[in-house]
Design a protein around this motif. Structure first.
Motif, PDB file in Angstrom:
ATOM      1  N   VAL A   1       0.847  -1.195   0.000  1.00 54.84           N
ATOM      2  CA  VAL A   1       0.000   0.000   0.000  1.00 54.84           C
ATOM      3  C   VAL A   1       0.880   1.242   0.000  1.00 54.84           C
ATOM      4  O   VAL A   1       1.751   1.396   0.858  1.00 54.84           O
ATOM      5  CB  VAL A   1      -0.935   0.019   1.232  1.00 54.84           C
ATOM      6  CG1 VAL A   1      -1.718   1.332   1.283  1.00 54.84           C
ATOM      7  CG2 VAL A   1      -1.889  -1.166   1.210  1.00 54.84           C
ATOM      8  N   HIS A   2       0.636   2.127  -0.965  1.00 54.32           N
ATOM      9  CA  HIS A   2       1.258   3.449  -0.987  1.00 54.32           C
ATOM     10  C   HIS A   2       0.157   4.481  -0.769  1.00 54.32           C
ATOM     11  O   HIS A   2      -0.738   4.618  -1.615  1.00 54.32           O
ATOM     12  CB  HIS A   2       1.934   3.722  -2.334  1.00 54.32           C
ATOM     13  CG  HIS A   2       3.142   2.885  -2.583  1.00 54.32           C
ATOM     14  ND1 HIS A   2       3.786   2.868  -3.796  1.00 54.32           N
ATOM     15  CD2 HIS A   2       3.837   2.035  -1.786  1.00 54.32           C
ATOM     16  CE1 HIS A   2       4.823   2.053  -3.739  1.00 54.32           C
ATOM     17  NE2 HIS A   2       4.861   1.527  -2.526  1.00 54.32           N
ATOM     18  N   THR A   3       0.220   5.194   0.337  1.00 51.50           N
ATOM     19  CA  THR A   3      -0.834   6.146   0.649  1.00 51.50           C
ATOM     20  C   THR A   3      -0.210   7.413   1.223  1.00 51.50           C
ATOM     21  O   THR A   3       0.999   7.583   1.206  1.00 51.50           O
ATOM     22  CB  THR A   3      -1.872   5.507   1.605  1.00 51.50           C
ATOM     23  OG1 THR A   3      -3.018   6.340   1.703  1.00 51.50           O
ATOM     24  CG2 THR A   3      -1.272   5.254   2.987  1.00 51.50           C
ATOM     25  N   GLY A   4      -1.049   8.331   1.702  1.00 57.61           N
ATOM     26  CA  GLY A   4      -0.566   9.576   2.275  1.00 57.61           C
ATOM     27  C   GLY A   4      -0.789  10.767   1.356  1.00 57.61           C
ATOM     28  O   GLY A   4      -1.130  10.619   0.175  1.00 57.61           O
ATOM     29  N   LYS A   5      -0.583  11.952   1.899  1.00 55.89           N
ATOM     30  CA  LYS A   5      -0.836  13.195   1.175  1.00 55.89           C
ATOM     31  C   LYS A   5       0.331  13.630   0.304  1.00 55.89           C
ATOM     32  O   LYS A   5       0.204  14.544  -0.511  1.00 55.89           O
ATOM     33  CB  LYS A   5      -1.170  14.310   2.165  1.00 55.89           C
ATOM     34  CG  LYS A   5      -2.472  14.073   2.922  1.00 55.89           C
ATOM     35  CD  LYS A   5      -2.767  15.231   3.874  1.00 55.89           C
ATOM     36  CE  LYS A   5      -4.082  14.995   4.610  1.00 55.89           C
ATOM     37  NZ  LYS A   5      -4.379  16.104   5.558  1.00 55.89           N
ATOM     38  N   GLY A   6       1.471  12.997   0.470  1.00 54.85           N
ATOM     39  CA  GLY A   6       2.644  13.403  -0.278  1.00 54.85           C
ATOM     40  C   GLY A   6       2.663  12.856  -1.699  1.00 54.85           C
ATOM     41  O   GLY A   6       1.999  11.869  -2.027  1.00 54.85           O
ATOM     42  N   LYS A   7       3.450  13.523  -2.535  1.00 54.37           N
ATOM     43  CA  LYS A   7       3.617  13.096  -3.924  1.00 54.37           C
ATOM     44  C   LYS A   7       4.504  11.858  -3.998  1.00 54.37           C
ATOM     45  O   LYS A   7       5.398  11.695  -3.188  1.00 54.37           O
ATOM     46  CB  LYS A   7       4.251  14.238  -4.728  1.00 54.37           C
ATOM     47  CG  LYS A   7       4.610  13.872  -6.153  1.00 54.37           C
ATOM     48  CD  LYS A   7       5.148  15.071  -6.894  1.00 54.37           C
ATOM     49  CE  LYS A   7       5.848  14.640  -8.180  1.00 54.37           C
ATOM     50  NZ  LYS A   7       5.066  13.675  -8.968  1.00 54.37           N
ATOM     51  N   GLY A   8       4.242  10.992  -4.963  1.00 50.51           N
ATOM     52  CA  GLY A   8       5.149   9.883  -5.219  1.00 50.51           C
ATOM     53  C   GLY A   8       4.561   8.505  -5.053  1.00 50.51           C
ATOM     54  O   GLY A   8       5.266   7.511  -5.228  1.00 50.51           O
ATOM     55  N   LYS A   9       3.277   8.414  -4.737  1.00 52.72           N
ATOM     56  CA  LYS A   9       2.660   7.098  -4.506  1.00 52.72           C
ATOM     57  C   LYS A   9       2.643   6.263  -5.778  1.00 52.72           C
ATOM     58  O   LYS A   9       3.136   5.133  -5.811  1.00 52.72           O
ATOM     59  CB  LYS A   9       1.234   7.291  -3.956  1.00 52.72           C
ATOM     60  CG  LYS A   9       1.204   8.011  -2.604  1.00 52.72           C
ATOM     61  CD  LYS A   9      -0.199   8.258  -2.124  1.00 52.72           C
ATOM     62  CE  LYS A   9      -0.912   9.371  -2.854  1.00 52.72           C
ATOM     63  NZ  LYS A   9      -0.341  10.709  -2.616  1.00 52.72           N
ATOM     64  N   SER A  10       2.071   6.817  -6.834  1.00 52.25           N
ATOM     65  CA  SER A  10       2.032   6.088  -8.107  1.00 52.25           C
ATOM     66  C   SER A  10       3.430   5.978  -8.706  1.00 52.25           C
ATOM     67  O   SER A  10       3.785   4.947  -9.302  1.00 52.25           O
ATOM     68  CB  SER A  10       1.099   6.790  -9.095  1.00 52.25           C
ATOM     69  OG  SER A  10      -0.242   6.747  -8.640  1.00 52.25           O
ATOM     70  N   THR A  11       4.227   7.018  -8.560  1.00 52.25           N
ATOM     71  CA  THR A  11       5.585   7.008  -9.107  1.00 52.25           C
ATOM     72  C   THR A  11       6.388   5.848  -8.542  1.00 52.25           C
ATOM     73  O   THR A  11       7.061   5.116  -9.285  1.00 52.25           O
ATOM     74  CB  THR A  11       6.288   8.337  -8.789  1.00 52.25           C
ATOM     75  OG1 THR A  11       5.512   9.417  -9.313  1.00 52.25           O
ATOM     76  CG2 THR A  11       7.683   8.376  -9.400  1.00 52.25           C
TER      77      THR A  11
ATOM     78  N   MET B   1       3.292   8.445   2.264  1.00 53.74           N
ATOM     79  CA  MET B   1       4.057   9.574   1.742  1.00 53.74           C
ATOM     80  C   MET B   1       3.643  10.836   2.505  1.00 53.74           C
ATOM     81  O   MET B   1       2.466  11.207   2.515  1.00 53.74           O
ATOM     82  CB  MET B   1       3.778   9.770   0.253  1.00 53.74           C
ATOM     83  CG  MET B   1       3.970   8.531  -0.596  1.00 53.74           C
ATOM     84  SD  MET B   1       5.695   8.015  -0.659  1.00 53.74           S
ATOM     85  CE  MET B   1       5.599   6.704  -1.892  1.00 53.74           C
ATOM     86  N   GLU B   2       4.612  11.483   3.118  1.00 53.67           N
ATOM     87  CA  GLU B   2       4.328  12.686   3.906  1.00 53.67           C
ATOM     88  C   GLU B   2       4.624  13.927   3.078  1.00 53.67           C
ATOM     89  O   GLU B   2       5.700  14.061   2.491  1.00 53.67           O
ATOM     90  CB  GLU B   2       5.169  12.694   5.180  1.00 53.67           C
ATOM     91  CG  GLU B   2       4.922  13.898   6.068  1.00 53.67           C
ATOM     92  CD  GLU B   2       5.767  13.886   7.319  1.00 53.67           C
ATOM     93  OE1 GLU B   2       5.744  14.888   8.057  1.00 53.67           O
ATOM     94  OE2 GLU B   2       6.466  12.884   7.547  1.00 53.67           O
ATOM     95  N   LEU B   3       3.670  14.839   3.038  1.00 53.82           N
ATOM     96  CA  LEU B   3       3.865  16.091   2.309  1.00 53.82           C
ATOM     97  C   LEU B   3       4.639  17.069   3.177  1.00 53.82           C
ATOM     98  O   LEU B   3       4.195  17.428   4.269  1.00 53.82           O
ATOM     99  CB  LEU B   3       2.510  16.692   1.923  1.00 53.82           C
ATOM    100  CG  LEU B   3       2.570  18.055   1.229  1.00 53.82           C
ATOM    101  CD1 LEU B   3       3.324  17.957  -0.088  1.00 53.82           C
ATOM    102  CD2 LEU B   3       1.165  18.598   1.002  1.00 53.82           C
ATOM    103  N   VAL B   4       5.799  17.483   2.711  1.00 55.10           N
ATOM    104  CA  VAL B   4       6.597  18.501   3.396  1.00 55.10           C
ATOM    105  C   VAL B   4       6.509  19.825   2.644  1.00 55.10           C
ATOM    106  O   VAL B   4       6.309  20.884   3.242  1.00 55.10           O
ATOM    107  CB  VAL B   4       8.071  18.050   3.528  1.00 55.10           C
ATOM    108  CG1 VAL B   4       8.920  19.145   4.163  1.00 55.10           C
ATOM    109  CG2 VAL B   4       8.149  16.758   4.348  1.00 55.10           C
ATOM    110  N   LYS B   5       6.605  19.746   1.330  1.00 53.40           N
ATOM    111  CA  LYS B   5       6.596  20.951   0.500  1.00 53.40           C
ATOM    112  C   LYS B   5       6.148  20.554  -0.898  1.00 53.40           C
ATOM    113  O   LYS B   5       6.514  19.479  -1.390  1.00 53.40           O
ATOM    114  CB  LYS B   5       8.009  21.545   0.455  1.00 53.40           C
ATOM    115  CG  LYS B   5       8.106  22.990   0.061  1.00 53.40           C
ATOM    116  CD  LYS B   5       9.549  23.472   0.249  1.00 53.40           C
ATOM    117  CE  LYS B   5       9.662  24.945  -0.039  1.00 53.40           C
ATOM    118  NZ  LYS B   5      11.060  25.415   0.140  1.00 53.40           N
TER     119      LYS B   5
END
Length: 204
Positions: free
Chosen positions: A37-47, A185-189
Motif C-alpha cells: 500500500v502506498h498512501t498519504g498526502k505526499g507526492k510519489g505514490k504512483s511514481t 508519503m508525507e507532504l513537506v513541500k
C-alpha cells in the motif's frame, strides 16, 4: 604500539556491522506475494509503484496495471509501456478522471466496478507476478468499490506469489491491516502551493 588510524577503526566497525547484518539476513528465507500500500498526502505514490512495475519489466516478468481514476490524463508511464512493453505489461485505463471533474457519480461507480472486475481477472492470472491498482484507494474512499470485497479477494483468491500494489490517499484501515508493506508519503513541500502547475516528466 601505534593507535589504529581512523580507517582501521572504521573497517573494524563495519566488519562487526556486516557480521550482525549477515546473521539477520540468514534468517530471512521466505518468499510470498506481497500486498503493498502506498498512501498519504505526499507526492510519489504512483511514481514509486510504477518503479516496481518497471523492475518487473526489466526482469522479463509479466505484470499489469489498472488505473481507476486517471483515465482522462496522458501519462508517460502508460505511453512508454504501451509503446515498448505491451508484451510484458497489460495496461488498462478504466477511469475517466478525478471525481470532481467527471461530476457523474453513477458513471464513476460503473467505471470503478469495471476496473475492479478487470483487476480481479488480472490478479487471478498466475502468470502476472505483479498487478498495480493505481488510485484504487480513491474509489474505495468514495465507496465506489466495497473495501470488504477487495480485502476478501486479496486475502482468499490472490495467487500466493503474486504481488499487488495499491495506491492513493486515505487508504482504508482494513486494507492497511491486510497489507504486508505500507508506506505513507508525507507532504513537506509542494510547488503547487507556490502557484506552479503540474509539469510533464514530473507529475505525468
Amino acid at each position: 604500539m601505534a593507535e589504529p588510524d581512523d580507517n582501521d577503526r572504521h573497517a573494524e566497525k563495519m566488519a562487526k556491522k556486516k557480521a550482525a547484518r549477515d546473521k539477520i539476513m540468514a534468517t530471512k528465507t521466505d518468499e510470498k506475494g506481497l500486498i503493498i500500500v502506498h498512501t498519504g498526502k505526499g507526492k510519489g505514490k504512483s511514481t514509486a509503484a510504477f518503479g516496481m512495475i518497471f523492475r518487473h519489466i526489466a526482469h522479463g516478468r509479466k505484470c499489469a496495471v489498472v488505473q481507476f481514476i486517471k483515465g482522462g490524463m496522458q501519462t508517460g508511464e502508460r505511453d512508454l509501456i504501451e509503446r515498448h512493453f505491451a508484451d510484458l505489461c497489460e495496461f488498462h485505463t478504466m477511469g475517466e478522471g478525478f471525481t470532481w471533474e467527471t461530476q457523474d457519480k453513477r458513471r464513476d461507480m460503473e467505471m470503478a466496478q469495471a476496473a475492479w472486475a478487470k483487476a480481479k481477472e488480472l490478479i487471478a492470472d498466475p502468470s502476472n507476478t505483479m498487478v498495480l491498482l493505481d488510485e484504487i484507494n480513491i474509489a474505495l474512499r468514495y465507496d465506489y468499490v466495497d473495501v470488504g470485497e477487495v480485502v476478501a479477494f486479496l486475502r482468499d483468491a490472490k495467487p500466493p506469489m503474486t504481488h499487488v500494489v495499491v495506491t492513493g490517499r486515505n487508504a482504508k484501515d482494513e486494507l492497511v491491516d491486510l497489507a504486508d508493506l505500507v508506506t505513507e508519503m508525507e507532504l513537506v513541500k509542494h510547488p503547487f502551493r507556490a502557484g506552479i502547475k503540474a509539469q510533464i516528466g514530473v507529475e505525468w
